[in-house]
Design a protein around this motif. Structure first.
Motif, mmCIF file in Angstrom:
data_model
loop_
_atom_site.group_PDB
_atom_site.id
_atom_site.type_symbol
_atom_site.label_atom_id
_atom_site.label_comp_id
_atom_site.label_asym_id
_atom_site.label_seq_id
_atom_site.Cartn_x
_atom_site.Cartn_y
_atom_site.Cartn_z
ATOM 1 N N SER A 3 0.838 -1.186 0.000
ATOM 2 C CA SER A 3 0.000 0.000 0.000
ATOM 3 C C SER A 3 0.877 1.242 0.000
ATOM 4 C CB SER A 3 -0.895 0.019 1.242
ATOM 5 O OG SER A 3 -1.575 1.254 1.318
ATOM 6 N N PHE A 4 0.515 2.177 -0.849
ATOM 7 C CA PHE A 4 1.237 3.437 -0.906
ATOM 8 C C PHE A 4 0.465 4.550 -0.205
ATOM 9 C CE2 PHE A 4 2.947 0.993 -4.469
ATOM 10 C CZ PHE A 4 4.288 1.089 -4.188
ATOM 11 N N GLU A 5 -0.568 4.181 0.517
ATOM 12 C CA GLU A 5 -1.340 5.139 1.290
ATOM 13 C C GLU A 5 -0.520 5.620 2.477
ATOM 14 O OE1 GLU A 5 -4.450 6.427 0.696
ATOM 15 O OE2 GLU A 5 -4.242 5.402 -1.231
ATOM 16 N N LEU A 6 -0.653 6.880 2.802
ATOM 17 C CA LEU A 6 0.034 7.420 3.969
ATOM 18 C C LEU A 6 -0.656 6.938 5.236
ATOM 19 C CD1 LEU A 6 0.601 11.128 2.865
ATOM 20 C CD2 LEU A 6 2.160 9.197 2.647
ATOM 21 N N THR A 7 0.146 6.745 6.286
ATOM 22 C CA THR A 7 -0.420 6.394 7.580
ATOM 23 C C THR A 7 -1.089 7.632 8.177
ATOM 24 O OG1 THR A 7 1.546 6.989 8.850
ATOM 25 C CG2 THR A 7 1.455 4.728 7.961
ATOM 26 N N GLU A 8 -1.888 7.441 9.211
ATOM 27 C CA GLU A 8 -2.525 8.580 9.873
ATOM 28 C C GLU A 8 -1.479 9.538 10.424
ATOM 29 O OE1 GLU A 8 -5.692 9.581 9.833
ATOM 30 O OE2 GLU A 8 -5.897 7.922 8.417
ATOM 31 N N GLU A 9 -0.390 8.990 11.000
ATOM 32 C CA GLU A 9 0.695 9.837 11.523
ATOM 33 C C GLU A 9 1.306 10.670 10.404
ATOM 34 O OE1 GLU A 9 5.072 9.452 13.673
ATOM 35 O OE2 GLU A 9 4.255 7.740 12.583
ATOM 36 N N GLN A 10 1.552 10.044 9.255
ATOM 37 C CA GLN A 10 2.142 10.758 8.125
ATOM 38 C C GLN A 10 1.204 11.840 7.599
ATOM 39 O OE1 GLN A 10 2.861 7.291 5.735
ATOM 40 N NE2 GLN A 10 5.024 7.169 6.315
ATOM 41 N N LYS A 11 -0.080 11.534 7.516
ATOM 42 C CA LYS A 11 -1.064 12.521 7.050
ATOM 43 C C LYS A 11 -1.137 13.707 8.004
ATOM 44 C CE LYS A 11 -4.084 9.234 4.690
ATOM 45 N NZ LYS A 11 -5.399 8.555 4.743
ATOM 46 N N LEU A 12 -1.139 13.437 9.298
ATOM 47 C CA LEU A 12 -1.215 14.501 10.291
ATOM 48 C C LEU A 12 0.018 15.400 10.227
ATOM 49 C CD1 LEU A 12 -2.786 15.701 12.688
ATOM 50 C CD2 LEU A 12 -1.520 14.132 14.155
ATOM 51 N N ALA A 13 1.202 14.785 10.173
ATOM 52 C CA ALA A 13 2.450 15.554 10.104
ATOM 53 C C ALA A 13 2.522 16.354 8.803
ATOM 54 C CB ALA A 13 3.647 14.618 10.229
ATOM 55 N N GLN A 14 2.130 15.742 7.705
ATOM 56 C CA GLN A 14 2.141 16.425 6.414
ATOM 57 C C GLN A 14 1.199 17.633 6.441
ATOM 58 O OE1 GLN A 14 0.357 14.376 3.033
ATOM 59 N NE2 GLN A 14 2.023 15.098 1.723
ATOM 60 N N SER A 15 0.025 17.456 7.013
ATOM 61 C CA SER A 15 -0.941 18.543 7.112
ATOM 62 C C SER A 15 -0.396 19.692 7.957
ATOM 63 C CB SER A 15 -2.250 18.021 7.706
ATOM 64 O OG SER A 15 -3.147 19.069 7.934
ATOM 65 N N MET A 16 0.265 19.356 9.065
ATOM 66 C CA MET A 16 0.834 20.387 9.933
ATOM 67 C C MET A 16 1.888 21.203 9.185
ATOM 68 S SD MET A 16 3.335 20.032 13.220
ATOM 69 C CE MET A 16 4.587 19.409 12.137
ATOM 70 N N ALA A 66 12.355 7.537 7.152
ATOM 71 C CA ALA A 66 12.832 8.173 5.926
ATOM 72 C C ALA A 66 11.665 8.669 5.078
ATOM 73 C CB ALA A 66 13.688 7.189 5.133
ATOM 74 N N ILE A 67 10.570 7.931 5.071
ATOM 75 C CA ILE A 67 9.399 8.345 4.291
ATOM 76 C C ILE A 67 8.807 9.620 4.880
ATOM 77 C CG2 ILE A 67 7.037 7.721 3.636
ATOM 78 C CD1 ILE A 67 8.068 4.796 3.480
ATOM 79 N N LEU A 68 8.659 9.649 6.201
ATOM 80 C CA LEU A 68 8.116 10.841 6.839
ATOM 81 C C LEU A 68 9.041 12.043 6.624
ATOM 82 C CD1 LEU A 68 5.855 12.085 8.476
ATOM 83 C CD2 LEU A 68 7.050 11.365 10.554
ATOM 84 N N ASN A 69 10.342 11.824 6.755
ATOM 85 C CA ASN A 69 11.292 12.909 6.495
ATOM 86 C C ASN A 69 11.112 13.462 5.089
ATOM 87 O OD1 ASN A 69 12.457 12.698 9.006
ATOM 88 N ND2 ASN A 69 14.235 11.573 8.311
ATOM 89 N N ALA A 70 11.019 12.577 4.107
ATOM 90 C CA ALA A 70 10.869 13.016 2.717
ATOM 91 C C ALA A 70 9.574 13.806 2.531
ATOM 92 C CB ALA A 70 10.899 11.808 1.783
ATOM 93 N N LEU A 71 8.483 13.326 3.121
ATOM 94 C CA LEU A 71 7.211 14.037 3.009
ATOM 95 C C LEU A 71 7.300 15.447 3.593
ATOM 96 C CD1 LEU A 71 4.705 11.250 4.091
ATOM 97 C CD2 LEU A 71 4.821 12.339 1.843
ATOM 98 N N LEU A 72 7.869 15.544 4.783
ATOM 99 C CA LEU A 72 7.916 16.836 5.466
ATOM 100 C C LEU A 72 8.871 17.808 4.787
ATOM 101 C CD1 LEU A 72 7.718 15.669 9.175
ATOM 102 C CD2 LEU A 72 5.868 16.217 7.575
#
Length: 146
Positions: A3-16, A66-72
């Motif tokens: 799955s390439f869907e973002l986790t809830e944590e990733q979505k929340l951090a990305q939104s912030m 690493a994924i979260l870092n890249a998103l942010l």
């Protein structure tokens, strides 16, 4: 199935970070470019987001994503690439210390980045030519009396 869907944590951090980028960083980008400097207030805003400090955990089990870092960092770069680099440089340093540092280095260096004030750091790698692989560094340090 992958799955390439973002986790809830990733979505929340990305939104912030998207909110920070649109409300604070993007409006300050032109002035920072004109002055050829990032204002301290912007560095403090980036720092206040917690992006960098999340890398400063001495506890290996809470390692950075690493994924979260890249998103942010991508969201910061949408506002201004230099702002993203200002966050990425200390993240690179902290990642190197967390992954490859000695116990003493982790104990002494990681806590320096857990505070409330922006701290700049970076990683420099030097090899004899430009086409090198960072996983097979050939250059070594030699301790001398100096």
């Amino acid at each position: 199935m992958i799955s390439f869907e973002l986790t809830e944590e990733q979505k929340l951090a990305q939104s912030m970070v998207q909110e920070l980028a649109s409300s604070t960083l993007r409006p300050a980008a032109r002035e920072a470019d004109n002055r050829e400097a990032i204002p301290a207030s912007i560095l403090e805003e980036i720092w206040a987001s917690g992006i960098v400090q999340s890398q400063a955990s001495i506890d290996d089990s809470a390692g950075p994503s690493a994924i979260l870092n890249a998103l942010l960092l991508e969201e910061l770069a949408v506002a201004d690439a230099s702002f993203a680099i200002a966050a990425a440089a200390p993240i690179g340093f902290l990642s190197a210390i967390a992954a490859q540092g000695s116990a003493a280095q982790k104990k002494n260096l990681l806590p320096l980045f857990a505070g409330d004030k922006y701290r700049c750091a970076g990683v420099a790698i030097m090899e004899p030519d430009f086409a090198f692989d960072v996983s097979t560094i050939r250059t070594t340090a030699v301790k001398t009396r100096d």
